[in-house]
Motif scaffolding. Structure first.
Motif: not given
Length: 507
Positions: A97-99, A126-132, A134-149
């Motif tokens: 729920d956070a930006p 965990a971040s997946y969102v179905y929108t197809t 929906q009239s006013k979809p709220e898209p997935r917030k998480l766009r970039q995942l940087s893995l530190a290894v």
């Protein structure tokens, strides 16, 4: 979502700009060091607020000396891939729920390739969102995942594989989640054609009612005769190896909506029968991942797609039909339709002279009763194939369990009026369904995955899981001669995923 790799260095991580920073801490993790993150960890340990049990989270806002606005310390138990998956799921859920558009995720130093894959899959799920629809979809917030290894170079292949797997899983989720009027057999065929378009090693052929009738697929046609939506038989081919290499054939049940036909289902929760094409969706998902990874192997995907509805033309209990194999079938229950479309597809698979055939189907409620939503049911005529699939499931954390196929279970399928009945009694329903299919799979090594309990979730979490795409893809890649790598992973060390692969790839 896009994925990339960065070095696991707490001093650098403290300076790395991101909306949130998650550090996975295994048992015995220490806050040794003078950098801001180590100091924060040490303080949390000293106060007793740090719990390294897998999934336990401690969240803080604007930690001194840390660029990321949010910092989460998340326990990951023994640091195994299974515990990493649980920890990442908990962390991303806590931030849902956070930006948070850009998340940095620091894996334990001991995390291997399996840990990288587990982290990517868990974060995507965990971040997946179905929108197809929906009239006013709220898209997935998480766009970039940087893995530190700990070792960036050693993790590149694992990231490429995991990213492709996510794309496959999310395509499978997309099509399984779509309601029946947005995922007809024609829509599925168009999605398969769009998937193959522009991929040099992939092609798609779609057969309609006339072609299917010419082939003699009487069992498949019987299921489809009660609906106005025309059936489609989809043939996908991925030719990544020499023609001499026998392909693996994947057969996905594609009942785009299952009312039960004349043997109609109860009204409660019938809407979930849009998920009855999850087997077909998983085949599409596997081919999406193959298009990305381009491994050196040959794969065929067969999807018999139709609706199962009751009208004046619908097949009736007691009707006898002739399958493509020539065997006659007495249809005692029209709600046992999946095995009818699959049996003709299994016969069709013979023409490819496959080294193995795996069918995937939401076939029986009995399997869900037996195994719940944890493991898919696995039936096989080949011990080697069964072991390979079970090992792949364990490696991908997409579990299955081998079930029996004793000949005695077939006794209930005997009938006076045809070669075989399509159902036996209530006892061992998942097994007798598999025994029915086995009659049509005698010319090749065969396995059947009953995913009725694992393909989707009900209740508040209602939605497709994308299973068993990870299991199937892992099995296929394990048979390839070399580990696949995308060109992007080899050149840039990044693997990217479209934010909505279904809209990009499907009609």
């Amino acid at each position: 979502m896009n994925f990339d790799l960065i070095p696991l260095d707490r001093s650098e991580l403290a300076r790395h700009p991101a909306d949130a920073l998650v550090l996975l801490l295994p048992e015995g993790a220490a806050g040794a060091g003078k950098d801001a993150l180590s100091t924060f960890i040490a303080q949390a340990q000293a106060s007793g607020d740090l719990d390294t049990q897998a999934g336990k989270c401690l969240q803080a806002w604007k930690v001194a000396g840390v660029a990321a606005r949010r910092v989460l310390l998340v326990g990951c138990g023994d640091g195994s891939a299974a515990r990493i998956r649980k920890a990442v799921a908990a962390a991303v859920t806590a931030l849902r729920d956070a930006p948070v558009k850009h998340l940095v995720l620091a894996l334990p130093e001991t995390a291997a390739s399996a840990g990288v894959q587990a982290a990517v899959l868990a974060a995507a799920d965990a971040s997946y969102v179905y929108t197809t629809t929906q009239s006013k979809p709220e898209p997935r917030k998480l766009r970039q995942l940087s893995l530190a290894v700990a070792d960036v170079e050693a993790s590149r292949d694992a990231l490429a594989r995991a990213s492709a797997m996510v794309q496959g899983v999310e395509l499978a989720k997309e099509w399984a989640n779509r309601p029946g009027n947005h995922a007809t057999p024609t829509h599925l065929a168009q999605a398969a054609q769009a998937l193959a378009k522009g991929v040099s090693r992939m092609r798609c052929e779609v057969l309609g009612p006339k072609e299917v009738e010419k082939l003699g697929m009487g069992a498949f046609m019987a299921v489809a005769q009660g609906t106005h939506e025309p059936l489609r038989f989809i043939v996908l081919r991925y030719d990544g190896a020499d023609k001499a290499q026998a392909p693996v054939v994947l057969v996905g049940k594609g009942i785009t909506f299952d009312s039960g036909g004349i043997s109609i289902k109860p009204a409660a929760e019938m809407d979930e029968m849009k998920f009855d094409m999850s087997g077909a969706a998983s085949v599409l998902g596997v081919f999406r991942a193959l298009a990305e990874l381009k491994p050196a192997l040959n794969v065929v995907g067969l999807i018999p797609a139709c609706e199962n509805l009751p009208d004046g033309r619908a097949v009736k209990p007691g009707d006898v039909v002739t399958s493509m194999s020539g065997q006659t079938i007495e249809i005692l229950n029209t709600d046992a339709e999946g095995r009818l479309v699959l049996c003709d597809a299994l016969t069709y698979a013979e023409r490819f002279k496959p080294r193995a055939v795996v069918d995937i189907a939401t076939l029986t409620g009995a399997c869900m009763i037996a195994l719940g939503g944890v493991r898919s049911g696995l039936f096989s005529s080949s011990d080697a194939l069964a072991r390979a699939l079970q090992d792949a499931g364990e490696a991908a954390h997409d579990l299955c369990w081998r079930m029996p196929l004793d000949d005695d279970y077939a006794e209930g399928l005997k009938t006076r009026f045809a070669d075989v009945a399509n159902v036996a009694g209530r006892a061992a329903g998942a097994v007798t369904a598999a025994k029915f299919l086995q009659r049509f799979a005698g010319k090749f090594d065969w396995a059947h995955l009953d995913i009725a309990g694992t393909a989707w979730k009900s209740g508040a979490a209602k939605g497709a899981t994308g299973r068993p795409v990870p299991l199937l893809l892992t099995y296929l890649l394990n048979t390839a001669p070399t580990e696949p790598r995308t060109a992007e992973a080899a050149g840039k060390g990044k693997a990217k995923q479209a934010s909505n692969p279904a809209k990009n790839r499907a009609a």
